[in-house]
Motif scaffolding. Sequence first.
Motif, PDB file in Angstrom:
ATOM      1  N   LEU A  66       6.832 -11.599  72.770  1.00  0.00           N
ATOM      2  CA  LEU A  66       7.245 -11.116  71.455  1.00  0.00           C
ATOM      3  C   LEU A  66       8.113  -9.866  71.562  1.00  0.00           C
ATOM      4  N   SER A  67       7.810  -8.980  72.509  1.00  0.00           N
ATOM      5  CA  SER A  67       8.594  -7.754  72.659  1.00  0.00           C
ATOM      6  C   SER A  67      10.052  -8.059  73.001  1.00  0.00           C
ATOM      7  N   VAL A  68      10.280  -9.059  73.831  1.00  0.00           N
ATOM      8  CA  VAL A  68      11.645  -9.458  74.208  1.00  0.00           C
ATOM      9  C   VAL A  68      12.370 -10.024  72.995  1.00  0.00           C
ATOM     10  N   VAL A  69      11.696 -10.885  72.250  1.00  0.00           N
ATOM     11  CA  VAL A  69      12.299 -11.498  71.054  1.00  0.00           C
ATOM     12  C   VAL A  69      12.658 -10.420  70.048  1.00  0.00           C
ATOM     13  N   GLU A  70      11.764  -9.457  69.847  1.00  0.00           N
ATOM     14  CA  GLU A  70      12.031  -8.395  68.887  1.00  0.00           C
ATOM     15  C   GLU A  70      13.215  -7.526  69.310  1.00  0.00           C
ATOM     16  N   GLN A  71      13.297  -7.204  70.600  1.00  0.00           N
ATOM     17  CA  GLN A  71      14.424  -6.397  71.081  1.00  0.00           C
ATOM     18  C   GLN A  71      15.744  -7.120  70.871  1.00  0.00           C
ATOM     19  N   LEU A  72      15.791  -8.390  71.235  1.00  0.00           N
ATOM     20  CA  LEU A  72      17.030  -9.162  71.067  1.00  0.00           C
ATOM     21  C   LEU A  72      17.369  -9.349  69.595  1.00  0.00           C
ATOM     22  N   ARG A  73      16.352  -9.569  68.767  1.00  0.00           N
ATOM     23  CA  ARG A  73      16.575  -9.712  67.325  1.00  0.00           C
ATOM     24  C   ARG A  73      17.160  -8.429  66.752  1.00  0.00           C
ATOM     25  N   ASP A  74      16.649  -7.291  67.181  1.00  0.00           N
ATOM     26  CA  ASP A  74      17.143  -6.010  66.681  1.00  0.00           C
ATOM     27  C   ASP A  74      18.595  -5.771  67.102  1.00  0.00           C
ATOM     28  N   VAL A  75      18.945  -6.157  68.302  1.00  0.00           N
ATOM     29  CA  VAL A  75      20.335  -6.034  68.761  1.00  0.00           C
ATOM     30  C   VAL A  75      21.232  -6.914  67.901  1.00  0.00           C
ATOM     31  N   TYR A  76      20.779  -8.125  67.615  1.00  0.00           N
ATOM     32  CA  TYR A  76      21.524  -9.068  66.777  1.00  0.00           C
ATOM     33  C   TYR A  76      21.766  -8.479  65.388  1.00  0.00           C
ATOM     34  N   THR A  77      20.734  -7.904  64.812  1.00  0.00           N
ATOM     35  CA  THR A  77      20.843  -7.330  63.470  1.00  0.00           C
ATOM     36  C   THR A  77      21.739  -6.090  63.472  1.00  0.00           C
ATOM     37  N   ALA A  78      21.541  -5.214  64.459  1.00  0.00           N
ATOM     38  CA  ALA A  78      22.324  -3.964  64.526  1.00  0.00           C
ATOM     39  C   ALA A  78      23.792  -4.205  64.834  1.00  0.00           C
TER      40      ALA A  78
END
Length: 132
Positions: free
Chosen positions: A35-47
């Motif tokens: 989940l931590s990896v998914v959240e980091q990548l999701r945040d990069v996508y959003t930012a």
Amino acid sequence: MIDIILRYTDGAGNVSGRFLAEQLWTFFGYPDPPLSVVEQLRDVYTASNHSIRAMLHYLFHMEEFYDAHTRRRVVRGPVEYMVSALKMLQAVSDFSTPTNSLNPMGQYLFYPEDARGWEGGLRWVNTGTVFA
């Protein structure tokens, strides 16, 4: 409509970013990412205003991606296996023999079972296909 889909969020954040993060990590890393990896990548996508390039750049620079437990977790499909074997052996080939060896492995080149393509992972490896 596309903009609505890309910006849709739920309680866990951006849905399309989470989906893309899981798909990219599964393709390049291993199935069922933490989940931590998914959240980091999701945040990069959003930012990055929905930039897949930024996600890939971040993914390939993550320490998790280069950890020992991440390496060698993906089973190559028959075509990838054949091409990488020829490349590692520095073999010269007209590709007719290697291409014909794909059929017994269950992968008829350019004729997948359906629109999704061939099943990945260990599904193609069994006692009959391993000898091909």
